[in-house]
Design a protein around this motif. Structure first.
Motif, PDB file in Angstrom:
ATOM      1  N   LYS A 112      13.234  53.419  44.289  1.00 22.49           N
ATOM      2  CA  LYS A 112      14.636  53.732  44.524  1.00 22.49           C
ATOM      3  C   LYS A 112      15.178  54.539  43.347  1.00 22.49           C
ATOM      4  O   LYS A 112      14.686  54.411  42.224  1.00 22.49           O
ATOM      5  CB  LYS A 112      15.449  52.442  44.710  1.00 22.49           C
ATOM      6  CG  LYS A 112      15.204  51.749  46.039  1.00 22.49           C
ATOM      7  CD  LYS A 112      16.141  50.579  46.203  1.00 22.49           C
ATOM      8  CE  LYS A 112      15.963  49.915  47.564  1.00 22.49           C
ATOM      9  NZ  LYS A 112      16.353  50.813  48.683  1.00 22.49           N
ATOM     10  N   GLN A 133      22.047  57.344  41.775  1.00 20.77           N
ATOM     11  CA  GLN A 133      23.124  56.605  42.429  1.00 20.77           C
ATOM     12  C   GLN A 133      24.223  56.195  41.455  1.00 20.77           C
ATOM     13  O   GLN A 133      25.400  56.128  41.805  1.00 20.77           O
ATOM     14  CB  GLN A 133      22.557  55.365  43.132  1.00 20.77           C
ATOM     15  CG  GLN A 133      21.648  55.695  44.315  1.00 20.77           C
ATOM     16  CD  GLN A 133      21.051  54.447  44.939  1.00 20.77           C
ATOM     17  OE1 GLN A 133      21.491  53.339  44.671  1.00 20.77           O
ATOM     18  NE2 GLN A 133      20.023  54.640  45.759  1.00 20.77           N
ATOM     19  N   GLU A 171      18.476  58.502  47.327  1.00 16.84           N
ATOM     20  CA  GLU A 171      17.926  57.196  47.666  1.00 16.84           C
ATOM     21  C   GLU A 171      16.595  56.897  46.988  1.00 16.84           C
ATOM     22  O   GLU A 171      16.302  55.748  46.652  1.00 16.84           O
ATOM     23  CB  GLU A 171      17.740  57.079  49.193  1.00 16.84           C
ATOM     24  CG  GLU A 171      19.040  57.138  49.972  1.00 16.84           C
ATOM     25  CD  GLU A 171      19.950  55.964  49.662  1.00 16.84           C
ATOM     26  OE1 GLU A 171      19.423  54.858  49.401  1.00 16.84           O
ATOM     27  OE2 GLU A 171      21.184  56.148  49.664  1.00 16.84           O
ATOM     28  N   SER A 172      15.777  57.918  46.792  1.00 21.49           N
ATOM     29  CA  SER A 172      14.421  57.665  46.289  1.00 21.49           C
ATOM     30  C   SER A 172      13.971  58.728  45.297  1.00 21.49           C
ATOM     31  O   SER A 172      14.518  59.846  45.247  1.00 21.49           O
ATOM     32  CB  SER A 172      13.421  57.593  47.448  1.00 21.49           C
ATOM     33  OG  SER A 172      13.317  58.858  48.085  1.00 21.49           O
TER      34      SER A 172
END
Length: 254
Positions: free
Chosen positions: A201, A206, A242-243
């Motif tokens: 992740k 983020q 997200e990744s």
């Protein structure tokens, strides 16, 4: 000497009386001999210079690799000591086991990896030891999906290519609150090909985390690959919110 001349020039009495054909033959032999000697001298000269240049280039590459490796080891040691320190503060009973496991990892990082190539088996063992050690500081529920498909455990690769990627995955792949997060690792080796893919992740993106080391670590890895595997590797980074995925592919007949 007279007998040799008699054999070559059967009808001569004095050099001044040589026929035109014999004079041409003598001159040709002389020119060819001196030319070959000159070419041989030049070949030895240029070959020696080329060897010196290659030797110097190899020394420069080894110096650069040593410098790049020296930037990785202190960071890993710093993080590992922080783990032991935290365990000591909490007076955890398994701190002794953690120290033993850490010593195995550090011995490899500092000593065993100080060589031109290591086996895939040794690099896999390093990853497994690192994962086991990290359980002392991370939630044990976090999963490391390590998928290994190796044809030849003695296949040789440059040391310490994989650990920096695993370090980054731990640092940016776990939030610290979600205990069900995964790091997925796929390691394959077939014939002369080796590949390593790691996905986690992307909490760095983020949460807008700014960490200079992450960029330095990836730059070091790129430099290592360019120096050791020029035109023999692929290095790919895929990043979304997200990744974060890194893939290394190596083709080596070493």
């Amino acid at each position: 000497m007279d007998k040799l001349l008699d054999a070559i020039f059967t009808d001569y009495f004095f050099v001044s009386y040589l026929s035109k054909g014999n004079i041409f033959l003598t001159s040709s032999i002389f020119l060819i001999t001196t030319t070959l000697l000159k070419l041989a001298e030049d070949w030895f000269y240029f070959n020696n210079n080329e060897n010196q240049v290659l030797k110097l280039q190899n020394q420069q590459i080894q110096t650069q690799l040593s410098a790049l490796r020296a930037q990785i080891n202190p960071h890993f040691l710093f993080n590992s000591l922080n783990v032991i320190y935290a365990m000591a503060l909490e007076k955890k009973e398994n701190i002794t086991s953690a120290i033993v496991e850490l010593s195995d990892v550090l011995r490899y990082v500092i000593y065993d990896s100080d060589t031109e190539r290591v086996t895939v088996k040794d690099e896999i063992k390093l990853l497994q030891n690192y994962i086991a050690f990290q359980k002392y500081r991370r939630h044990s529920e976090n999963r490391i999906n390590l998928n290994i498909d190796v044809e030849n455990e003695n296949f040789k690769i440059y040391p310490m290519l994989l650990l920096p990627l695993l370090e980054n995955a731990y640092k940016y792949g776990f939030s610290g609150t979600d205990t069900t997060e995964d790091i997925s690792i796929k390691l394959e080796q077939k014939a002369s090909k080796f590949s390593f893919k790691i996905q986690n992740k992307n909490y760095k993106a983020q949460h807008n985390l700014d960490d200079n080391y992450s960029g330095v670590g990836l730059d070091n890895l790129k430099n290592n690959l360019n120096l050791v595997y020029p035109n023999q590797h692929q290095f790919e980074i895929k990043e979304t919110t997200e990744s974060f995925t890194v893939t290394i592919e190596i083709t080596d007949e070493y």
